[in-house]
Design a protein around this motif. Structure first.
Motif, short mmCIF file in Angstrom:
data_model
loop_
_atom_site.label_atom_id
_atom_site.label_comp_id
_atom_site.label_asym_id
_atom_site.label_seq_id
_atom_site.Cartn_x
_atom_site.Cartn_y
_atom_site.Cartn_z
N LEU A 1 0.82 -1.21 0.00
CA LEU A 1 0.00 0.00 0.00
C LEU A 1 0.86 1.26 0.00
CD1 LEU A 1 -2.72 -1.10 2.59
CD2 LEU A 1 -2.97 -0.99 0.10
N THR A 2 1.87 1.30 0.83
CA THR A 2 2.72 2.50 0.88
C THR A 2 3.56 2.62 -0.39
OG1 THR A 2 4.41 1.27 2.12
CG2 THR A 2 2.81 2.55 3.39
N ARG B 1 1.24 4.05 -3.00
CA ARG B 1 1.01 5.47 -2.70
C ARG B 1 2.18 6.32 -3.17
NH1 ARG B 1 1.92 6.59 3.31
NH2 ARG B 1 4.04 6.47 2.45
N ASP B 2 3.39 5.88 -2.85
CA ASP B 2 4.58 6.64 -3.23
C ASP B 2 4.82 6.60 -4.74
OD1 ASP B 2 4.86 7.08 -0.53
OD2 ASP B 2 6.49 5.64 -0.25
N LEU C 1 -6.36 0.80 -0.64
CA LEU C 1 -5.59 1.63 -1.56
C LEU C 1 -6.26 3.00 -1.74
CD1 LEU C 1 -3.10 1.77 -3.31
CD2 LEU C 1 -4.41 0.74 -5.18
N GLU C 2 -7.57 3.02 -1.79
CA GLU C 2 -8.27 4.30 -1.89
C GLU C 2 -8.00 5.16 -0.66
OE1 GLU C 2 -12.10 3.23 -4.74
OE2 GLU C 2 -12.30 2.99 -2.56
N ALA D 1 -5.28 5.01 1.18
CA ALA D 1 -3.88 5.43 1.12
C ALA D 1 -3.69 6.59 0.14
CB ALA D 1 -2.99 4.25 0.73
N LEU D 2 -4.44 6.57 -0.97
CA LEU D 2 -4.28 7.59 -2.01
C LEU D 2 -5.21 8.78 -1.82
CD1 LEU D 2 -3.95 5.32 -5.18
CD2 LEU D 2 -2.14 6.64 -4.09
#
Length: 304
Positions: free
Chosen positions: A39-40, A43-44, A91-92, A94-95
Motif C-alpha cells: 500500500l505504501t 502510494r509513493d 488503496l483508496e 492510502a491515495l
C-alpha cells in the motif's frame, strides 16, 4: 491524465497516459512481499508519477486474482500477500481518492479493444498465454466481469475433447484437473513436451528446435495449436467475439497462428464463426494501458 498500474508478481509498472493515449511517463519498481508495504509503495509510486508529469491523475490498477463480489476481498492472486485483503478499499484510503480495479487479464483485453489489435470491434476476447493463462472479455468498450467475477476465465475449464495422450487429466494448482492452463500456457507447453519426449526444454528452446527442423518440437507446436483451437472454439461458441487477441510469451510464437482461426471455426456451431485470432498490439504494455483505461475520459474529474 490517467495513471495505470500493472501489479505483477515480480514488478509493478505505472504509466501516465494523456487524453489521447500517449505515454507521458513510465516507471517500474519491484513488487513488495508484504501487504502494508504494498500500500505504501503504491502510494509513493503514484506520487512520484504525478510529480514527474506535474499533474494529478485518475488511478486504475490491474491486479493478479480478482475481487470477491460482496466482500471486495482479493482472491486467487499469485502475489499471496493480497489474498483475503480489501485491497481496493485500503488503496483508496492510502491515495485519498477513488481507484478503479480489475483483473490484469481484463485490463489486457480492454487495452487491446480500445486502441490495440481489436480497435473498433464490439466484441473482444483477450487471452494471456504466459506462465499461466488469464482471460478477459470486453463488449462495447466495457469489461464484462460477470455475477461472480468469473466471466471469460477459460483457463480453468477442462481441455475440450481430450485424446488418449491427454489422459489422465493433469492436476491444476486451482484444485481442478485437466484445466486449459495446463496445456496452453508456456508452462503447460513445456510440461506437455517433456511428457511426450522426456526432454526438459523451455518454450523458447522448443520453438528454436522446431525452426531447426526438430520433428518432435514441430509436432509439439502442432499439438499446442490444436489444443489452443479447441479451447478457443468454446469461446467462439459462447461469446462469438469479433476478435480474439493473444498476449503473453506464447503469443509471440508466429507458428501458432498458422491455420488457428480456421481450426477454431471448424469446431464452432455450423462453422459460422468468422472472427480472427491475432497477437496483441501493445504486448507487455497492454496491462498498464488497460488499467488506465478503466476510467473513461468523461469520468475524469476536473483539476481542483
Amino acid at each position: 491524465m490517467r495513471i495505470g498500474i500493472d501489479y505483477g508478481g515480480t514488478k509493478i509498472e505505472a504509466a501516465a497516459l494523456s487524453e489521447d493515449g500517449e505515454v507521458l511517463h513510465r516507471r517500474r519498481i519491484p513488487t513488495p512481499d508484504k501487504y502494508d508495504l504494498a500500500l505504501t509503495t503504491l502510494r509513493d509510486l503514484v506520487a512520484a508519477v504525478e510529480a514527474e508529469v506535474g499533474r494529478r491523475g485518475t488511478v486504475g490498477i490491474g491486479t493478479p486474482g480478482s475481487l470477491t463480489p460482496g466482500t471486495g476481498l482479493i482472491r486467487n492472486a499469485n502475489s499471496a500477500c493480497l489474498n483475503g485483503q480489501p485491497f481496493q478499499r485500503d488503496l483508496e484510503a492510502a491515495l485519498g481518492r477513488e481507484v478503479r480495479l480489475a483483473n490484469d487479464a481484463n485490463c489486457f483485453a480492454l487495452s487491446e479493444a480500445v486502441d490495440g489489435a481489436a480497435a473498433g470491434k464490439a466484441s473482444v476476447f483477450g487471452l494471456i498465454v504466459g506462465t499461466g493463462c488469464g482471460a478477459g472479455y470486453v463488449l462495447d468498450g466495457k469489461v464484462v466481469g460477470g455475477a461472480h467475477g468469473l466471466a471469460g476465465e477459460v483457463g480453468h475449464m477442462p481441455l475440450p475433447d481430450p485424446g488418449p495422450d491427454e489422459l489422465p487429466a493433469p492436476a491444476c494448482w486451482c484444485g481442478l484437473r485437466g484445466c486449459l492452463e495446463n496445456w496452453v500456457s508456456g508452462t503447460g507447453f513445456q510440461r506437455a513436451f517433456k511428457a511426450a519426449t522426456g526432454r526438459d526444454l523451455d518454450p523458447p528452446a522448443i520453438v528454436a528446435a522446431a525452426r531447426d527442423g526438430d520433428a518432435a518440437a514441430q509436432e509439439a507446436l502442432r499439438r499446442y495449436r490444436d489444443r489452443l483451437a479447441r479451447g478457443l472454439s468454446v469461446v467462439a461458441n459462447l461469446m462469438d467475439p469479433d476478435v480474439i487477441v493473444l498476449g503473453g510469451g506464447m503469443s509471440n510464437v508466429g507458428q501458432i497462428y498458422e491455420g488457428l482461426a480456421e481450426a477454431v471455426q471448424a469446431r464452432t456451431f455450423s462453422g459460422a464463426w468468422a472472427g480472427t485470432v491475432v497477437p496483441a498490439r501493445w504486448g507487455d504494455s497492454s496491462g498498464v494501458r488497460g488499467a488506465a483505461l478503466l476510467w473513461d475520459p468523461e469520468e475524469i474529474p476536473a483539476p481542483s
